[in-house]
Scaffold this active site. Structure first.
Site, PDB file in Angstrom:
ATOM      1  N   PRO A   1       1.012  -1.134   0.084  1.00 19.58           N
ATOM      2  CA  PRO A   1      -0.108   0.049   0.130  1.00 19.58           C
ATOM      3  C   PRO A   1       0.872   1.300  -0.069  1.00 19.58           C
ATOM      4  O   PRO A   1       1.575   1.455   0.751  1.00 19.58           O
ATOM      5  CB  PRO A   1      -0.889  -0.225   1.273  1.00 19.58           C
ATOM      6  CG  PRO A   1       0.269  -0.859   2.343  1.00 19.58           C
ATOM      7  CD  PRO A   1       0.526  -1.751   1.341  1.00 19.58           C
TER       8      PRO A   1
ATOM      9  N   ASP B   1      -2.008   2.712   2.632  1.00 17.49           N
ATOM     10  CA  ASP B   1      -1.513   2.721   3.787  1.00 17.49           C
ATOM     11  C   ASP B   1      -1.987   4.315   4.357  1.00 17.49           C
ATOM     12  O   ASP B   1      -1.848   5.430   3.716  1.00 17.49           O
ATOM     13  CB  ASP B   1       0.039   2.943   4.010  1.00 17.49           C
ATOM     14  CG  ASP B   1       0.549   2.423   5.200  1.00 17.49           C
ATOM     15  OD1 ASP B   1      -0.136   2.197   6.110  1.00 17.49           O
ATOM     16  OD2 ASP B   1       1.629   1.849   5.219  1.00 17.49           O
TER      17      ASP B   1
ATOM     18  N   TRP C   1       4.489   0.743   9.978  1.00 17.98           N
ATOM     19  CA  TRP C   1       5.036  -0.602   9.289  1.00 17.98           C
ATOM     20  C   TRP C   1       4.493  -1.996  10.060  1.00 17.98           C
ATOM     21  O   TRP C   1       4.213  -3.092   9.169  1.00 17.98           O
ATOM     22  CB  TRP C   1       6.716  -0.933   9.242  1.00 17.98           C
ATOM     23  CG  TRP C   1       7.283   0.366   8.532  1.00 17.98           C
ATOM     24  CD1 TRP C   1       8.047   1.288   9.046  1.00 17.98           C
ATOM     25  CD2 TRP C   1       7.488   0.164   7.017  1.00 17.98           C
ATOM     26  NE1 TRP C   1       8.479   2.058   8.085  1.00 17.98           N
ATOM     27  CE2 TRP C   1       8.178   1.461   6.751  1.00 17.98           C
ATOM     28  CE3 TRP C   1       6.939  -0.372   6.067  1.00 17.98           C
ATOM     29  CZ2 TRP C   1       8.288   1.754   5.734  1.00 17.98           C
ATOM     30  CZ3 TRP C   1       7.043   0.137   4.628  1.00 17.98           C
ATOM     31  CH2 TRP C   1       7.888   1.057   4.454  1.00 17.98           C
TER      32      TRP C   1
ATOM     33  N   GLN D   1      12.186  -2.026   0.217  1.00 14.09           N
ATOM     34  CA  GLN D   1      11.281  -2.439   1.187  1.00 14.09           C
ATOM     35  C   GLN D   1      11.850  -3.940   1.615  1.00 14.09           C
ATOM     36  O   GLN D   1      11.167  -4.651   2.478  1.00 14.09           O
ATOM     37  CB  GLN D   1      10.041  -2.830   0.384  1.00 14.09           C
ATOM     38  CG  GLN D   1       9.297  -1.636  -0.047  1.00 14.09           C
ATOM     39  CD  GLN D   1       8.899  -0.784   1.008  1.00 14.09           C
ATOM     40  OE1 GLN D   1       8.474  -1.022   2.007  1.00 14.09           O
ATOM     41  NE2 GLN D   1       9.318   0.763   0.853  1.00 14.09           N
TER      42      GLN D   1
ATOM     43  N   TRP E   1       8.435  -3.044   4.012  1.00 14.39           N
ATOM     44  CA  TRP E   1       7.124  -3.830   4.002  1.00 14.39           C
ATOM     45  C   TRP E   1       7.385  -5.344   3.740  1.00 14.39           C
ATOM     46  O   TRP E   1       6.914  -6.006   4.541  1.00 14.39           O
ATOM     47  CB  TRP E   1       6.325  -3.334   2.971  1.00 14.39           C
ATOM     48  CG  TRP E   1       4.980  -4.057   2.654  1.00 14.39           C
ATOM     49  CD1 TRP E   1       4.140  -4.229   3.543  1.00 14.39           C
ATOM     50  CD2 TRP E   1       4.371  -4.719   1.722  1.00 14.39           C
ATOM     51  NE1 TRP E   1       3.143  -4.768   3.462  1.00 14.39           N
ATOM     52  CE2 TRP E   1       3.010  -5.070   2.092  1.00 14.39           C
ATOM     53  CE3 TRP E   1       4.762  -5.021   0.478  1.00 14.39           C
ATOM     54  CZ2 TRP E   1       2.196  -5.707   1.297  1.00 14.39           C
ATOM     55  CZ3 TRP E   1       3.985  -5.390  -0.423  1.00 14.39           C
ATOM     56  CH2 TRP E   1       2.633  -6.114  -0.096  1.00 14.39           C
TER      57      TRP E   1
ATOM     58  N   LYS F   1      19.879  10.591  -8.644  1.00  8.41           N
ATOM     59  CA  LYS F   1      18.566  10.459  -8.117  1.00  8.41           C
ATOM     60  C   LYS F   1      17.746  11.493  -8.322  1.00  8.41           C
ATOM     61  O   LYS F   1      18.033  12.805  -8.146  1.00  8.41           O
ATOM     62  CB  LYS F   1      18.750  10.135  -6.609  1.00  8.41           C
ATOM     63  CG  LYS F   1      17.486   9.818  -6.177  1.00  8.41           C
ATOM     64  CD  LYS F   1      17.684   9.634  -4.506  1.00  8.41           C
ATOM     65  CE  LYS F   1      16.418   9.198  -3.729  1.00  8.41           C
ATOM     66  NZ  LYS F   1      16.455   8.925  -2.218  1.00  8.41           N
TER      67      LYS F   1
ATOM     68  N   LYS G   1      13.711  17.247  -6.221  1.00  9.56           N
ATOM     69  CA  LYS G   1      13.189  18.548  -6.503  1.00  9.56           C
ATOM     70  C   LYS G   1      14.146  19.635  -6.587  1.00  9.56           C
ATOM     71  O   LYS G   1      14.217  20.393  -7.357  1.00  9.56           O
ATOM     72  CB  LYS G   1      12.116  18.906  -5.429  1.00  9.56           C
ATOM     73  CG  LYS G   1      10.761  18.437  -5.207  1.00  9.56           C
ATOM     74  CD  LYS G   1       9.870  18.872  -4.101  1.00  9.56           C
ATOM     75  CE  LYS G   1       8.401  18.097  -4.261  1.00  9.56           C
ATOM     76  NZ  LYS G   1       7.745  18.590  -3.165  1.00  9.56           N
TER      77      LYS G   1
END
Length: 926
Positions: A56, A95, A529, A559, A563, A596, A599
């Protein structure tokens, strides 16, 4: 006469054009009106299950390109499996608890969480989360992702929360849950503990100080007076909590005389320290192992407190002095070694990072100001040997991006040691894609400390524990958990905050320790988590169309510590095995230069902009084209390249469809035996395409799918087969066997391509499907069409080898024609006559094809000369085919107005004086 009207020209009004941004919303509406997701599920009922469980995303903002990559990968996999014989439901989830949403709600809604009623604050957070669930749902649907969007799972749903606290209760019953005072990652800005998965590393400028601790008891090993142990630290603010100095038991340490003082440091490091201090005059006066120095007593130079020498294997010689400042309240390794020595755990900080009165003169200072004050005080006391700054990697809060600290506080933990070996064994039973994922998560689980599962925030699932008011005993058992589960199912977890403890406990509850009947409730919430890590139980076991364990989890490589890890922990702790059979990970997004996306760099790409300008199918093709196992590059330039690739695939499909306007698959299909040889070759190529692409889908290698299909369209079809058969399609009699043979190939090819591409080009393939010639029982959507299978009867290795050689000759002729264009002004290849001068072996190979060579080379005349004839000196020769020379001349005759071939027969037919013999004959048959 306008002879173009006698040609079998393709449709010019064909609607498949490059206006994806306009067409895609219409197709979305079509899918919704026909409820294609439900139709697919009904069609696949009873087939073997394939369950991809959705990790999620946070419902706290618009989707970004990372979401796009993730969701499209999932959609490709689900659509492939649902078309290829599986019941593959997709239940998306969100989530909806935790710090990310709480912070965004505070920021966007202007909330003061300390002033607002707690239930009202939670309701505002809930509304904020649901708002973005709805926003993201539409954004994911716009990507063409198919799923049960009307019935997603949300971690804030009452049933979900009830199952989550049930998992917590089961782990507590097994003894895996405990409360303890130990250092955890702490964000002073967010005012909460963090799990390892919520910490990211970035560069930070920190003070670097060398400090001397005066020895007060050397245990007779050397004279204490005038002796000091030198430590190095980048966190001066932790020195008020120092209680020990750690040495490695096996390292060699030396006592160095410098003027009237003696400094103890590691033998391998003391020279570089003295060089840093600009000390040249010194003498080593004694040497010891670390083990010999255990128990030596020093004095904390800031506080009225001893600092004892202890031993620890964590001490290294990488930098510093080999003597490690130890504050068990501010470091996990410090804490663990401190426990062995029964050292006090001091952490004189409050939740916001300000020193408490326990820090003495530094009380009230924020840690950053504390750094300066500590350094200043050390200097005043003569304990500071050196001060500078260094840049190094330092942990930061994943949400607010501020540096975090290690701070000892009372928290709830899940004891990983309680099920670590089971978890490690479970990891071995899972297929990890890429394979390195197994080592990554195995090492993380093998080395990870206990899981801090409590958070000092408001928006989340409460830790369902009561305390006895009389004796302070924690109370959690089957009765309290089952009672709370029913309350949560009925009222949601808000009930915990809305009611007093006495109204939450089951009737008749007594403290098992003292018999007390008054209780208070835990105020901390669970780590988010733990929320998402419970989804395998809260979703897979409660939805009838799903099943436990999942066949696949698919998320970003971060993850492994997020997760994937939390799901593994809760599943192994309560069920004894992993909640997934396979785990697939993808890399992070970078720009063309490998940086990477951020902004600050201004190199991000908004998927909404790409959809608006180019369409979602271009984004889907970008996802498929990338080798997601590595970091995935995206930029305007890359998107433009994919637009061109998309255009090649689309235009190929458009050509195939446009030439089927008069083809009825039921009546006009030609069998393999009746096909022309090049058509059989094309059908063989098509079957091999199906095999390669299907295997690539099975292996989750979608970049192989993309490159294989793109190459098939650009080379096998456009550059070879379609180029060769255009004359047959346009100029042969409409119903002739040769034309119907070519059309059969076109029909079979587009029928295969549209299905192979459906998982990737969801919108384009739906449009193609509409324009395929109708057949009995044709499904309403291509997503219901099933997967193409390899037709073995068309596979012919000898034919492939034969045409590989023919195409090698064709390539040489093409190069000769190109030279003729440059040197002779040849122009169109149909202006040419080519003369082939092969060696004897190649002559025998080409002789049976002599009548077809002009068509294969797309010239007006091809003459095959016998091996005895010598080629003119001007003939073209290629190094890669030394047995052949090619002479290009202008073809004799005039240009036929109908087929554009140059032929001596033009003008010989009195009825059609501007046509060649072949075209005149076709018109007489019409």
């Amino acid at each position: 006469m306008d002879y173009s009207k006698t040609l079998n020209l393709p449709r010019t009004d064909f609607p498949m054009r490059a206006n994806l941004p306009q067409r895609e919303p219409e197709i979305l509406k079509f899918w919704e009106e026909h409820d294609i997701y439900r139709q697919v599920q009904e069609a696949n009922k009873g087939k073997p299950k394939f369950i991809l469980h959705d990790g999620p995303p946070y419902a706290n903002g618009h989707i970004h390109l990372g979401h796009t990559l993730n969701k499209i990968l999932k959609d490709i996999i689900v659509k492939y499996h649902s078309m290829n014989g599986y019941d593959a439901p997709y239940v998306p989830g969100w989530d909806t608890h935790g710090l990310p949403i709480e912070q965004q709600a505070i920021k966007d809604l202007g909330l003061n969480r300390r002033a607002i009623d707690v239930v009202e604050f939670r309701n505002r957070c809930r509304d904020y989360a649901l708002k973005y669930v709805n926003i993201q749902r539409e954004e994911f649907k716009r990507l063409g992702v198919r799923g049960d969007w009307e019935h997603p799972y949300l971690t804030l749903e009452p049933e979900y929360e009830a199952i989550q606290i049930g998992i917590f209760g089961e782990m507590a019953k097994k003894g895996y849950i405990y409360k303890g005072l130990k250092p955890v990652y702490w964000c002073t800005d967010c005012e909460t503990a963090l799990a390892e998965a919520e910490v990211e590393y970035g560069e930070r400028r920190s003070p670097s100080i060398y400090v001397k601790f005066p020895v007060v008891d050397a245990r007779g090993l050397f004279e204490a007076e005038g002796s000091f142990i030198v430590i190095w630290t980048t966190t001066p603010w932790t020195l008020p909590a120092n209680v020990a100095i750690a040495l490695h038991p096996e390292f060699k340490y030396v006592l160095v005389q410098v003027g009237d003082e003696r400094y103890l440091m590691a033998a391998e490091l003391y020279r570089q320290v003295l060089e840093l201090l600009a000390i040249k005059d010194y003498q080593v006066v004694a040497a010891f192992t670390g083990a010999e120095l255990e128990g030596v007593l020093c004095r904390n130079p800031l506080m009225d407190r001893d600092s004892v020498v202890i031993l620890g294997e964590h001490v290294t010689l990488e930098q510093g002095t080999g003597c490690v400042h130890t504050a068990p309240g501010h470091g996990l390794e410090d804490y663990e070694v401190g426990m062995r020595y029964n050292l006090p755990v001091l952490s004189p900080l409050d939740d916001r990072g300000h020193f408490t009165p326990e820090a003495g003169q530094f009380a009230g200072l924020f840690i950053e100001d504390g750094n300066k004050a500590v350094v200043k005080e050390l200097e005043a006391r003569g304990a500071l040997l050196h001060f500078s700054f260094i840049k190094h990697q330092y942990p930061h809060c994943w949400r607010c991006k501020h540096p975090v600290i290690f701070r000892a506080t009372e928290q709830w933990f899940a004891s990983i040691d309680g099920f670590r070996q089971q978890a490690l064994a479970a990891i071995k039973e899972v297929k990890w894609i890429p394979a390195w994922g197994e080592d990554r998560i195995y090492n993380m689980v093998a080395e990870r400390s206990d899981w801090c599962i409590s958070r000092q925030r408001t928006w989340g699932v409460p830790i369902p524990i009561f305390y006895c008011v009389d004796c302070g005993k924690e109370i959690i058992n089957d009765a309290t958990i089952s009672h709370l589960q029913e309350l949560f199912r009925e009222f949601g977890s808000n009930v915990w905050f809305a009611r007093e403890a006495q109204d939450l406990v089951p009737e008749g509850l007594k403290c098992p320790a003292c018999g007390g009947r008054e209780f208070r409730k835990e105020t901390d919430i669970m780590d988010v988590w733990f929320d998402s890590g419970s989804s395998h139980a809260a979703v897979l076991t409660t939805r009838p169309e799903l099943g436990w364990p999942a066949d696949l989890y698919l998320e970003g490589s971060d993850q492994h510590r997020g997760w994937f890890n939390s799901s593994l922990s809760t599943a192994v702790a309560t069920r004894g095995r992993a909640p997934y059979r396979q785990v697939l990970t993808h890399g992070f997004l970078v720009d063309e230069e490998g940086r990477k996306m951020s902004k600050s760099l201004g190199n991000g790409i908004d998927p909404a902009d790409v959809i608006r300008e180019k369409g979602a199918d271009v984004l889907r093709l970008w996802v498929a084209s990338a080798d997601y196992r590595r970091d995935v590059a995206a930029s305007p330039g890359i998107m433009q390249q994919l637009t061109e690739a998309y255009r090649k695939i689309r235009n190929t499909c458009r050509f195939l469809l446009a030439n089927l306007y008069d083809y009825d698959p039921e009546k006009d299909r030609i069998s393999r035996e009746e096909m022309l040889e090049i058509d059989r070759w094309a059908m063989d190529k098509l079957q091999r395409l199906v095999g390669r692409v299907t295997q690539a889908y099975e292996d989750y290698e979608f970049h192989v799918v993309y490159h294989t299909i793109h190459n098939f369209c650009a080379v096998d079809l456009s550059a070879v087969y379609l180029d060769i058969i255009k004359d047959r399609l346009y100029t042969w009699p409409a119903a002739s066997r040769g034309r119907r043979s070519a059309q059969t190939v076109l029909y079979e090819t587009i029928n295969v391509l549209v299905r192979l591409l459906t998982p990737i080009l969801a919108f384009t393939t739906e449009e193609i499907w509409r324009y395929l010639p109708a057949t009995p029982g044709k499904p309403v959507s291509v997503q219901l069409a099933g997967w193409p299978q390899v037709q073995d009867e068309y596979l012919d290795d000898e034919l492939q080898a034969r045409w590989d050689k023919i195409l090698q000759v064709r390539d040489v002729v093409t190069r000769a024609l190109e030279r003729a264009r440059q040197e002779q002004g040849l122009g169109n290849s149909l202006n040419a006559a080519v003369h082939l001068y092969p060696d004897s072996g190649l002559y025998r190979f080409l002789q049976p094809l002599e009548e077809e060579l002009a068509t294969i080379f797309i010239v007006s005349l091809a003459v095959l000369h016998s091996p005895g004839e010598e080629a003119p000196a001007t003939a073209f020769a290629a190094e890669d085919l030394p047995g052949l020379k090619v002479l290009v001349e202008m073809a004799p005759g005039e240009k036929c107005e109908r087929c554009w071939m140059v032929s001596p027969t033009v003008g010989r037919d009195t009825d059609h004086p501007t046509l060649c013999k072949r075209c005149a004959a076709v018109l007489r048959q019409a």
